[in-house]
Scaffold this active site. Structure first.
Site, short mmCIF file in Angstrom:
data_model
loop_
_atom_site.label_atom_id
_atom_site.label_comp_id
_atom_site.label_asym_id
_atom_site.label_seq_id
_atom_site.Cartn_x
_atom_site.Cartn_y
_atom_site.Cartn_z
N ALA A 196 10.80 -1.29 5.24
CA ALA A 196 11.04 -0.29 4.20
C ALA A 196 11.02 1.14 4.72
O ALA A 196 11.54 2.04 4.05
CB ALA A 196 9.99 -0.44 3.09
N GLU A 249 7.32 -8.17 17.02
CA GLU A 249 8.51 -7.78 17.76
C GLU A 249 8.69 -8.59 19.03
O GLU A 249 9.81 -8.94 19.41
CB GLU A 249 8.45 -6.29 18.08
CG GLU A 249 9.72 -5.73 18.68
CD GLU A 249 9.69 -4.22 18.76
OE1 GLU A 249 10.22 -3.57 17.83
OE2 GLU A 249 9.12 -3.68 19.74
N GLY A 285 0.81 -1.21 0.00
CA GLY A 285 0.00 0.00 0.00
C GLY A 285 0.84 1.26 0.00
O GLY A 285 1.74 1.44 -0.82
#
Length: 276
Positions: A174, A263, A85
């Site tokens: 990213a 995480e 997205g």
């Protein structure tokens, strides 16, 4: 008979000399930590773990020694990045531009780009050392959460081809850019990144998963570091092992009506499998 035996002995000795010379010329000398890592140069931070793994900071390593070692090994490094997205539009291009400039410069690198839609690679100067491979993740999986899709897809690609293409592999988010050289000092069997904020906090306050029924649980009073989720690296085999453990942990939690974060599962894995 004696002359034949003498000839055989001479030939055998000559063969041993050739074998010894071959291994002397082709064998890569094992690199010792003390050859390139200098922890005393940074007394202001933790530079070694309790299990004697190096914690890298600027100024603690000699990249020249490492370069000499890895050049002889003729390595290929993989970098997997996943963007969907708005992340693909907003973050992926600057990430790839910065990675192409700073990530493992001078070494063969394969970029594995996983997206949910068609993505046109940015204009990057071609190089025989840089290969870009884009993979589209099936839209039928998007009911799952993003990190789970990323990890599952990466595991499938590691098993099918990546493990035969690279010696080391990094998986990164990213939404970050490289500002400086990210070189061979970061290579190892299993590589983690300390969380930049939690590093300066008390261990007892780390946001580990504490629910005993969760696969990601680290009980109170246990744990050593808190690792960030922006990067994980190592050999393809070790990354695949982490992925399998993570997916099993997610399945376990779903069956128990729990939903822990990527995480926290990552920190549980590194708690049991210490980074190198």
């Amino acid at each position: 008979m004696n002359s034949k035996r003498m000839l055989l002995l001479v030939l055998f000795a000559f063969s041993l000399m050739l074998v010894e010379r071959y291994f002397r010329n082709h064998q890569v000398e094992e690199l010792r930590l003390s050859d390139w890592f200098h922890p005393r140069k940074r007394p202001d931070v933790i530079t070694k773990t309790d299990w004697l793994a190096p914690v890298l900071w600027e100024g603690t390593f000699d990249r020249r020694v490492l370069e000499k070692h890895y050049r002889r090994r003729n390595i290929t490094v993989g970098l997997a990045v996943f963007a969907t997205g708005r992340f693909a539009e907003e973050y992926l291009r600057p990430f790839l531009h910065s990675a192409n400039k700073h990530f493992m410069t001078g070494y063969r690198v394969i970029f594995y780009i996983m997206v949910d839609a068609f993505f046109k690679l940015p204009d990057i100067e071609p190089s025989p050392l840089r290969t870009f491979k884009a993979f589209k993740v099936g839209t039928e999986r998007w009911w799952l959460d993003g990190p789970l899709v990323h990890v599952k897809s990466l595991g499938e690609h590691i098993a099918s081809h990546i493990q035969d293409e690279v010696d080391f592999l990094f998986s990164m988010a990213a939404n970050q850019v490289f500002q400086n050289e990210f070189g061979v000092e970061t290579l190892g069997p299993l590589v983690a990144q300390l969380h930049a904020w939690w590093y300066f906090r008390n261990t007892k306050n780390f946001p580990y998963e504490r629910r005993p029924t969760s696969a990601a649980c680290i009980p109170f009073g246990q744990g050593d570091f808190y690792y960030g989720n922006l990067m994980v690296g190592g050999t393809p085999h070790n990354i695949l092992d982490f992925i399998k453990e993570y997916l099993n942990g997610v399945i376990h939690d779903i069956k128990n009506g729990l939903n822990s974060t990527y995480e926290k599962h990552l920190n549980k894995y590194f708690y049991l499998n210490k980074p190198t």
